[in-house]
Scaffold this active site. Structure first.
Site, mmCIF file in Angstrom:
data_model
loop_
_atom_site.group_PDB
_atom_site.id
_atom_site.type_symbol
_atom_site.label_atom_id
_atom_site.label_comp_id
_atom_site.label_asym_id
_atom_site.label_seq_id
_atom_site.Cartn_x
_atom_site.Cartn_y
_atom_site.Cartn_z
ATOM 1 C CE LYS A 52 17.615 14.762 -29.423
ATOM 2 N NZ LYS A 52 17.036 13.927 -28.363
ATOM 3 C CD GLN A 96 17.385 13.929 -24.615
ATOM 4 O OE1 GLN A 96 16.949 14.543 -25.568
ATOM 5 N NE2 GLN A 96 18.146 12.848 -24.743
ATOM 6 C CG ASP A 119 11.860 11.185 -29.086
ATOM 7 O OD1 ASP A 119 12.731 11.339 -29.964
ATOM 8 O OD2 ASP A 119 12.000 11.581 -27.910
#
Ligand code: NAD
Length: 292
Positions: A52, A96, A119
């Site tokens: 990412k 994460q 997200d």
């Protein structure tokens, strides 16, 4: 059989995003800035976050990786989230997953400011998605929708079978495929660990989304001739021919299923890169929507 090549499409999307960033900066705007919080030293999580951060650089974004030991307390982590919420130089951020078991995942997800939740996991954004309102789509299902759309797969009227009911893949996938839009307009059957006679469902599917987390779980005898198969799984299996002794594989028995279906995603190189491209799209959108 044709490949649904997520790697190729994600590179195209990254080029498009980079051009938008360049135009935004040329007009006096600031570069989008994505931050990622990584807790602990899980090798897979480290690899995902690394991809990412690398993609951010390629698209002309700023990125910040904030790493902390796995024994961080829940209140320390929540403080970090609150700081990012208030930091005007950050457009969007991710925590994460998975988090260490002593941390309440949901409390962390709910602490993220919805306008920075790139997200798309915050209940407010999940609700907006369910209502068909503009929002950040969760990156993996959002990426799959783009992969279908940009490959000209017309899903209207299809019978889709989603295998899995996680909040990050199976559930949002079911919502998006059944929405009144193209891609979408599918009749969706959602299967999970308690489904009886899974094969009887998958054999009727024009589109299968496999998000199970079990290597080669979907076999050729479960797939109808000509179906479209999207493999979300990322599983590490032994492979003595590799230097590392391991390799990544999906939830679908690719070699045998590929012979039967019309379109299929490879692993790696299918859904994974699309997830990253969608995260970049969400962050760019957060930047452009921001008045800061
Ligand atoms: P999860 O473990 O949260 O969910 C797995 C789902 O599979 C569950 O909902 C369960 O009900 C279902 N399941 C388990 N056994 C089953 C069975 N026998 N029959 C039918 N359903 C069954 O996993 P997840 O987070 O949804 O991820 C699924 C896979 O996708 C994993 O391999 C994960 O690594 C991968 N993944 C990939 C990406 C990507 O970007 N490519 C993103 C997220 C997850």
């Amino acid at each position: 059989m044709k490949l649904l090549d997520g790697k190729k499409l994600s590179l195209e999307l990254q080029t498009e995003i980079a051009a938008e960033v360049e135009a935004h900066v040329a007009n006096g705007g600031r570069k989008p800035h994505l931050a990622a919080i990584l807790i602990g030293d899980d090798p897979a999580s480290k690899a995902y976050v690394g991809h990412k951060v690398k993609a951010c650089a390629k698209a002309g974004f700023e990125s910040s990786l904030i790493e902390r030991e796995g024994d961080i307390s829940q209140s320390e982590l929540l403080d970090m989230v609150r700081e990012l919420n208030e930091d005007d130089s950050i457009d969007g951020f991710i925590v994460q997953l998975p988090l260490p078991s002593h941390i309440d995942n949901q409390a962390v997800i709910e602490a993220v400011k919805p306008s920075k939740d790139v997200d798309g996991f915050h209940p407010e954004n999940v609700g907006r998605m369910a209502l068909g309102l503009p929002t950040f789509l969760p990156a993996t299902p959002g990426g799959i929708m783009t992969l279908l759309e940009r490959n000209g797969v017309k899903t209207t009227g299809m019978h889709a079978v989603v295998i899995g009911r996680s909040d990050i893949v199976g559930n949002p996938m079911t919502t998006l495929l059944s929405r009144n839009a193209e891609p979408g307009n599918c009749t969706v059957t959602q299967c999970h660990s308690r489904t009886v006679d899974l094969k009887s469902h998958t054999l009727k599917a024009d589109l299968i989304i496999a998000a199970v987390g079990k290597p080669h779980f979907v076999t050729a005898d479960m797939v109808k001739e000509g179906a479209v198969v999207v493999d979300v799984g990322i599983n590490s299996i032994e492979d003595s021919s590799r230097k590392s002794g391991r390799r990544l594989t999906g939830d679908v028995d690719f070699d045998n299923v590929a012979e039967k279906c019309s379109l299929i995603t490879p692993v790696p190189g299918g859904v994974g890169p699309m997830t990253i491209a969608t995260l970049l799209q969400n962050t760019l959108r957060a930047r452009l929507a921001s008045k800061r």
